[in-house]
Design an enzyme around this catalytic site. Structure first.
Site, mmCIF file in Angstrom:
data_model
loop_
_atom_site.group_PDB
_atom_site.id
_atom_site.type_symbol
_atom_site.label_atom_id
_atom_site.label_comp_id
_atom_site.label_asym_id
_atom_site.label_seq_id
_atom_site.Cartn_x
_atom_site.Cartn_y
_atom_site.Cartn_z
ATOM 1 N N GLU A 97 -53.896 116.329 -18.548
ATOM 2 C CA GLU A 97 -53.163 115.916 -19.734
ATOM 3 C C GLU A 97 -52.730 117.150 -20.533
ATOM 4 O OE1 GLU A 97 -52.426 112.845 -20.390
ATOM 5 O OE2 GLU A 97 -53.710 111.814 -18.937
ATOM 6 N N LYS A 144 -68.804 108.924 -16.763
ATOM 7 C CA LYS A 144 -68.978 108.350 -15.427
ATOM 8 C C LYS A 144 -70.412 108.524 -14.941
ATOM 9 C CE LYS A 144 -64.134 109.242 -14.301
ATOM 10 N NZ LYS A 144 -63.184 110.138 -13.586
ATOM 11 N N GLY A 183 -55.277 108.260 -10.689
ATOM 12 C CA GLY A 183 -53.904 107.907 -10.360
ATOM 13 C C GLY A 183 -53.669 106.418 -10.540
#
Length: 435
Positions: A194, A209, A308
């Site tokens: 980003e 995560k 993605g």
């Protein structure tokens, strides 16, 4: 001939990179999805922030709305899919959906890692399904095997690469000799990073995560705040070259492991050297891979595209199918399992090996004095390499396994030595015990 079942209606929150791909797959695979579920899946509406924005997906304008709360509480909606990310309004919308009897599919790692207890509690209270495969490692089927396939086993450790941006950056630094900044710029140009890459390069994304993985693997509640986190911004081309010279590669790893006595778990995210012979060393560019070690199943590896639009949407669709099947059958998927209630031990209790690079005075007795400091903290040295540079020298030491607290004490005392010009780098070494 059996009577056709009525369609299940799906409300989608967000139509960005992932959401637009969910819309596409729902349309393109409508026939196959209906056959797999046992009933058609229909898009009931799509909540967006701005109606006039150009979108990648071909969405019927009549389905778009800016009133997300009204959408998730509609009587004709069966399943709510949340792909907007962040804490709010995602949390409030998910809770509202569950309160109205909707099952939820989410890709929101940040919310689940920060306040999973509230979300799981609402699912349990309202008899709703909560599926979130897409929250960790994109398209890779990882959470469901941990939650279901390995439910009869005892997981010892989860070790892996769960952030594609940082893996791309470190891979480019290793393969081309690029600096961190140059590799980051390339990742941004290709869309892997980003404009503000903080969440990735500082390890926040991987830490969220890791919290989710640890909670499932060890049947205990783990939040992002429990995770020791370090990013990759301090990794230099010299660090990467040093690792290469020793037959290692640097990766940002998420490591979740039971303590030796089984009474606690360690959950950490940080850069580490791993041998080039290790399977994770060959994970290139923006791919993810995770090792799971269980007592009966042994060592398992999950590999694939970790981010993605299309890969993540694939995981979302898999969850939609599972939730839809459950609704038709009148059943629910597995609830959160926290029966073990293992505590997360502090980083100081974590044990691993270390690579320490020191800039020292090049004179007799230096190595002996340095070795004395290591011995004083019960940190055993495995290998030493020294290179002279005029009046100064570089001393590179690799230790045997020691606690993080012992190593921290060692580094503190080394910095106080007048013969040590600087502690150039300290890197953990992982993976020597995994073929």
């Amino acid at each position: 001939m059996s009577k056709a079942k009525p369609a299940l209606r799906v409300a989608l929150l967000g139509c960005g990179v992932v959401g637009s791909q969910v819309v596409r797959l729902l349309h393109e695979q409508a026939g196959d999805l209906a056959a797999r579920v046992g009933a058609p899946l229909e898009l009931a509406g799509v909540a967006v922030r701005r109606l006039g924005r150009k979108r990648d997906a071909d969405v019927d304008p009549a389905l778009l709305t800016t009133d997300a709360e009204a959408l998730v509480t509609r009587d004709d909606v069966d399943i709510v899919v949340e792909v907007i990310g962040g804490i709010e309004p995602a949390r409030s919308l998910i809770l509202a959906a569950m309160a109205h009897g909707k099952s939820v599919v989410s890709a929101n790692k940040a919310l689940l890692a920060e306040d999973g207890a509230t979300i799981h509690g609402a699912a349990r209270e309202n008899g709703a399904d909560l599926y979130f495969e897409a929250s960790v490692a994109g398209a890779i089927p990882l959470l469901r095997p941990l939650r279901e396939s390995l439910a009869g086993d005892r997981v010892r450790r989860v070790l892996g690469i769960v952030n594609g941006t940082t893996n791309y950056i470190l891979d480019k630094m290793d393969s081309t000799g690029a600096s961190f900044n140059d590799a980051l710029e390339e990742a941004q140009a290709l869309g892997y990073a980003e404009a503000d890459p903080t969440a990735d390069v500082e390890g926040f994304d991987a830490a969220a995560k890791a919290a989710i993985l640890a909670g499932i693997a060890f049947h205990s509640r783990v939040t992002a705040a429990d995770v020791h986190r370090e990013g990759i911004t301090e990794i230099t081309a010299a660090d990467v070259a040093s690792a290469r010279g020793m037959g290692y590669v640097i990766k940002l790893l998420a490591i979740c492991a039971r303590s030796d006595d089984g009474r606690s778990v360690g959950v950490r995210v940080h850069p580490a050297m791993i041998p080039r012979s290790h399977p994770l060393a060959g994970v290139r560019e923006a791919y993810n891979a995770v090792f799971v070690e269980a007592e009966s199943a042994g060592r398992l590896m999950f590999y694939g595209a970790g981010a993605g639009g299309a890969p993540t949407a694939s995981a979302v669709l898999g969850d939609i199918v599972a939730v839809a099947r459950n609704r038709i059958a009148g059943t629910r998927g597995p609830e959160e399992s926290t029966y073990a209630d293992l505590k997360v031990h502090p980083m100081g209790d974590s044990v691993t090996r270390y690579h320490v690079s020191l800039d020292v005075a090049d004179k007799p007795g230096v190595l002996a004095r340095v070795a004395e400091i290591f011995a004083g903290h019960d940190v055993s040295i495995q290998t030493v390499r020294q290179e002279g540079r005029g009046d100064d020298a570089q001393l590179v030491l690799v230790t045997h396994r020691a606690s993080d607290a012992a190593l921290s004490g060692t580094i503190k005392d080394l910095r106080d030595l007048n013969i040590v010009r600087a502690v150039a780098s300290v890197m953990r070494v992982e993976g020597d015990d995994t073929p």
